[in-house]
Design a protein around this motif. Sequence first.
Motif, PDB file in Angstrom:
ATOM      1  N   LYS A   1      16.805  -5.026  15.923  1.00  0.00           N
ATOM      2  CA  LYS A   1      17.295  -3.760  15.366  1.00  0.00           C
ATOM      3  C   LYS A   1      17.031  -3.668  13.868  1.00  0.00           C
ATOM      4  CE  LYS A   1      20.842  -2.886  18.843  1.00  0.00           C
ATOM      5  NZ  LYS A   1      22.279  -2.778  19.127  1.00  0.00           N
ATOM      6  N   LEU A   2      17.179  -4.786  13.162  1.00  0.00           N
ATOM      7  CA  LEU A   2      16.898  -4.799  11.731  1.00  0.00           C
ATOM      8  C   LEU A   2      15.437  -4.439  11.475  1.00  0.00           C
ATOM      9  CD1 LEU A   2      17.550  -5.466   8.740  1.00  0.00           C
ATOM     10  CD2 LEU A   2      16.871  -7.817   9.270  1.00  0.00           C
ATOM     11  N   LEU A   3      14.540  -5.074  12.212  1.00  0.00           N
ATOM     12  CA  LEU A   3      13.116  -4.788  12.014  1.00  0.00           C
ATOM     13  C   LEU A   3      12.781  -3.347  12.373  1.00  0.00           C
ATOM     14  CD1 LEU A   3      11.557  -8.134  13.269  1.00  0.00           C
ATOM     15  CD2 LEU A   3      12.025  -7.404  10.919  1.00  0.00           C
ATOM     16  N   ASP A   4      13.373  -2.829  13.442  1.00  0.00           N
ATOM     17  CA  ASP A   4      13.159  -1.424  13.802  1.00  0.00           C
ATOM     18  C   ASP A   4      13.619  -0.508  12.674  1.00  0.00           C
ATOM     19  OD1 ASP A   4      12.076  -2.067  16.271  1.00  0.00           O
ATOM     20  OD2 ASP A   4      13.943  -1.693  17.379  1.00  0.00           O
ATOM     21  N   THR A   5      14.767  -0.812  12.092  1.00  0.00           N
ATOM     22  CA  THR A   5      15.301  -0.003  10.992  1.00  0.00           C
ATOM     23  C   THR A   5      14.386  -0.074   9.775  1.00  0.00           C
ATOM     24  OG1 THR A   5      17.563  -0.311  11.761  1.00  0.00           O
ATOM     25  CG2 THR A   5      17.286   0.312   9.454  1.00  0.00           C
ATOM     26  N   LEU A   6      13.938  -1.274   9.440  1.00  0.00           N
ATOM     27  CA  LEU A   6      13.045  -1.428   8.286  1.00  0.00           C
ATOM     28  C   LEU A   6      11.744  -0.667   8.481  1.00  0.00           C
ATOM     29  CD1 LEU A   6      13.520  -5.215   7.465  1.00  0.00           C
ATOM     30  CD2 LEU A   6      14.281  -3.266   6.085  1.00  0.00           C
ATOM     31  N   LEU A   7      11.199  -0.699   9.690  1.00  0.00           N
ATOM     32  CA  LEU A   7       9.927  -0.030   9.947  1.00  0.00           C
ATOM     33  C   LEU A   7      10.032   1.496   9.902  1.00  0.00           C
ATOM     34  CD1 LEU A   7       8.473  -2.366  12.700  1.00  0.00           C
ATOM     35  CD2 LEU A   7       7.719  -2.133  10.317  1.00  0.00           C
ATOM     36  N   LYS A   8      11.236   2.012   9.928  1.00  0.00           N
ATOM     37  CA  LYS A   8      11.441   3.464   9.816  1.00  0.00           C
ATOM     38  C   LYS A   8      11.533   3.929   8.363  1.00  0.00           C
ATOM     39  CE  LYS A   8      13.730   3.800  14.267  1.00  0.00           C
ATOM     40  NZ  LYS A   8      14.994   3.954  14.963  1.00  0.00           N
ATOM     41  N   GLU A   9      11.662   2.997   7.429  1.00  0.00           N
ATOM     42  CA  GLU A   9      11.771   3.348   6.016  1.00  0.00           C
ATOM     43  C   GLU A   9      10.405   3.774   5.483  1.00  0.00           C
ATOM     44  OE1 GLU A   9      13.514   0.199   3.668  1.00  0.00           O
ATOM     45  OE2 GLU A   9      15.329   0.140   4.900  1.00  0.00           O
ATOM     46  N   PRO A  10      10.317   4.976   4.873  1.00  0.00           N
ATOM     47  CA  PRO A  10       9.037   5.459   4.352  1.00  0.00           C
ATOM     48  C   PRO A  10       8.357   4.488   3.381  1.00  0.00           C
ATOM     49  CG  PRO A  10      10.624   7.236   4.378  1.00  0.00           C
ATOM     50  CD  PRO A  10      11.371   5.971   4.728  1.00  0.00           C
ATOM     51  N   ALA A  11       9.118   3.838   2.529  1.00  0.00           N
ATOM     52  CA  ALA A  11       8.518   2.897   1.573  1.00  0.00           C
ATOM     53  C   ALA A  11       7.888   1.710   2.295  1.00  0.00           C
ATOM     54  CB  ALA A  11       9.570   2.421   0.571  1.00  0.00           C
ATOM     55  N   VAL A  12       8.524   1.256   3.360  1.00  0.00           N
ATOM     56  CA  VAL A  12       7.986   0.140   4.138  1.00  0.00           C
ATOM     57  C   VAL A  12       6.732   0.596   4.880  1.00  0.00           C
ATOM     58  CG1 VAL A  12       8.440  -1.440   6.058  1.00  0.00           C
ATOM     59  CG2 VAL A  12      10.191  -1.051   4.320  1.00  0.00           C
ATOM     60  N   GLN A  13       6.760   1.784   5.443  1.00  0.00           N
ATOM     61  CA  GLN A  13       5.587   2.317   6.134  1.00  0.00           C
ATOM     62  C   GLN A  13       4.400   2.406   5.178  1.00  0.00           C
ATOM     63  OE1 GLN A  13       6.915   6.037   7.796  1.00  0.00           O
ATOM     64  NE2 GLN A  13       8.242   5.029   9.281  1.00  0.00           N
ATOM     65  N   LYS A  14       4.644   2.873   3.967  1.00  0.00           N
ATOM     66  CA  LYS A  14       3.563   2.976   2.977  1.00  0.00           C
ATOM     67  C   LYS A  14       3.049   1.585   2.614  1.00  0.00           C
ATOM     68  CE  LYS A  14       2.225   4.818  -1.507  1.00  0.00           C
ATOM     69  NZ  LYS A  14       1.056   4.003  -1.477  1.00  0.00           N
ATOM     70  N   LYS A  15       3.971   0.655   2.391  1.00  0.00           N
ATOM     71  CA  LYS A  15       3.569  -0.705   2.020  1.00  0.00           C
ATOM     72  C   LYS A  15       2.708  -1.335   3.117  1.00  0.00           C
ATOM     73  CE  LYS A  15       5.608  -5.060   0.470  1.00  0.00           C
ATOM     74  NZ  LYS A  15       6.845  -5.758   0.161  1.00  0.00           N
ATOM     75  N   LEU A  16       3.124  -1.197   4.370  1.00  0.00           N
ATOM     76  CA  LEU A  16       2.346  -1.755   5.478  1.00  0.00           C
ATOM     77  C   LEU A  16       1.008  -1.032   5.627  1.00  0.00           C
ATOM     78  CD1 LEU A  16       5.159  -2.297   8.124  1.00  0.00           C
ATOM     79  CD2 LEU A  16       3.932  -4.045   6.836  1.00  0.00           C
ATOM     80  N   GLY A  17       1.034   0.285   5.480  1.00  0.00           N
ATOM     81  CA  GLY A  17      -0.212   1.056   5.555  1.00  0.00           C
ATOM     82  C   GLY A  17      -1.192   0.650   4.476  1.00  0.00           C
ATOM     83  N   ASP A  18      -0.696   0.492   3.260  1.00  0.00           N
ATOM     84  CA  ASP A  18      -1.558   0.064   2.157  1.00  0.00           C
ATOM     85  C   ASP A  18      -2.130  -1.328   2.409  1.00  0.00           C
ATOM     86  OD1 ASP A  18      -1.021   2.469   0.885  1.00  0.00           O
ATOM     87  OD2 ASP A  18       0.375   1.581  -0.580  1.00  0.00           O
ATOM     88  N   ALA A  19      -1.297  -2.220   2.950  1.00  0.00           N
ATOM     89  CA  ALA A  19      -1.764  -3.583   3.227  1.00  0.00           C
ATOM     90  C   ALA A  19      -2.847  -3.578   4.298  1.00  0.00           C
ATOM     91  CB  ALA A  19      -0.590  -4.461   3.654  1.00  0.00           C
ATOM     92  N   TRP A  20      -2.635  -2.799   5.356  1.00  0.00           N
ATOM     93  CA  TRP A  20      -3.646  -2.707   6.409  1.00  0.00           C
ATOM     94  C   TRP A  20      -4.920  -2.069   5.879  1.00  0.00           C
ATOM     95  CZ3 TRP A  20      -4.530  -5.152  10.651  1.00  0.00           C
ATOM     96  CH2 TRP A  20      -3.473  -5.712  11.368  1.00  0.00           C
ATOM     97  N   ARG A  21      -4.760  -1.036   5.082  1.00  0.00           N
ATOM     98  CA  ARG A  21      -5.920  -0.340   4.525  1.00  0.00           C
ATOM     99  C   ARG A  21      -6.751  -1.302   3.681  1.00  0.00           C
ATOM    100  NH1 ARG A  21      -7.565   3.164   0.307  1.00  0.00           N
ATOM    101  NH2 ARG A  21      -8.613   4.989   1.171  1.00  0.00           N
ATOM    102  N   ALA A  22      -6.095  -2.059   2.826  1.00  0.00           N
ATOM    103  CA  ALA A  22      -6.799  -3.016   1.971  1.00  0.00           C
ATOM    104  C   ALA A  22      -7.477  -4.101   2.798  1.00  0.00           C
ATOM    105  CB  ALA A  22      -5.830  -3.639   0.971  1.00  0.00           C
ATOM    106  N   LYS A  23      -6.837  -4.499   3.886  1.00  0.00           N
ATOM    107  CA  LYS A  23      -7.385  -5.565   4.720  1.00  0.00           C
ATOM    108  C   LYS A  23      -8.572  -5.092   5.567  1.00  0.00           C
ATOM    109  CE  LYS A  23      -5.435  -9.431   7.181  1.00  0.00           C
ATOM    110  NZ  LYS A  23      -5.671 -10.339   6.103  1.00  0.00           N
ATOM    111  N   MET A  24      -8.521  -3.837   6.000  1.00  0.00           N
ATOM    112  CA  MET A  24      -9.515  -3.341   6.946  1.00  0.00           C
ATOM    113  C   MET A  24     -10.736  -2.698   6.293  1.00  0.00           C
ATOM    114  SD  MET A  24      -8.145  -4.370   9.668  1.00  0.00           S
ATOM    115  CE  MET A  24      -9.083  -3.637  10.974  1.00  0.00           C
TER     116      MET A  24
END
Length: 85
Positions: free
Chosen positions: A49-72
Amino acid sequence: VNDVLMVWDASDSDAEFLKRALTDVRGSEPTALETKYFTEDKDPKKREKLLDTLLKEPAVQKKLGDAWRAKMLTPQAAAKPATAE
């Protein structure tokens, strides 16, 4: 985020899990109150539940998106700002 893939040891205490999850995902350590509530919670699915909640946070979504973008993408493409379509 550490190489975008976050791995935790199932044997971590709840306090260790919370600290690692918030530090890795949100970029900040939990407050004393967050630690108290999380460690006292008896729900067996509280980590999920904690991870689900964190993944709904816009700042976390942006951070993960940026990390994937940089990696890919190539370094040149990753340097360009993303555009909304």
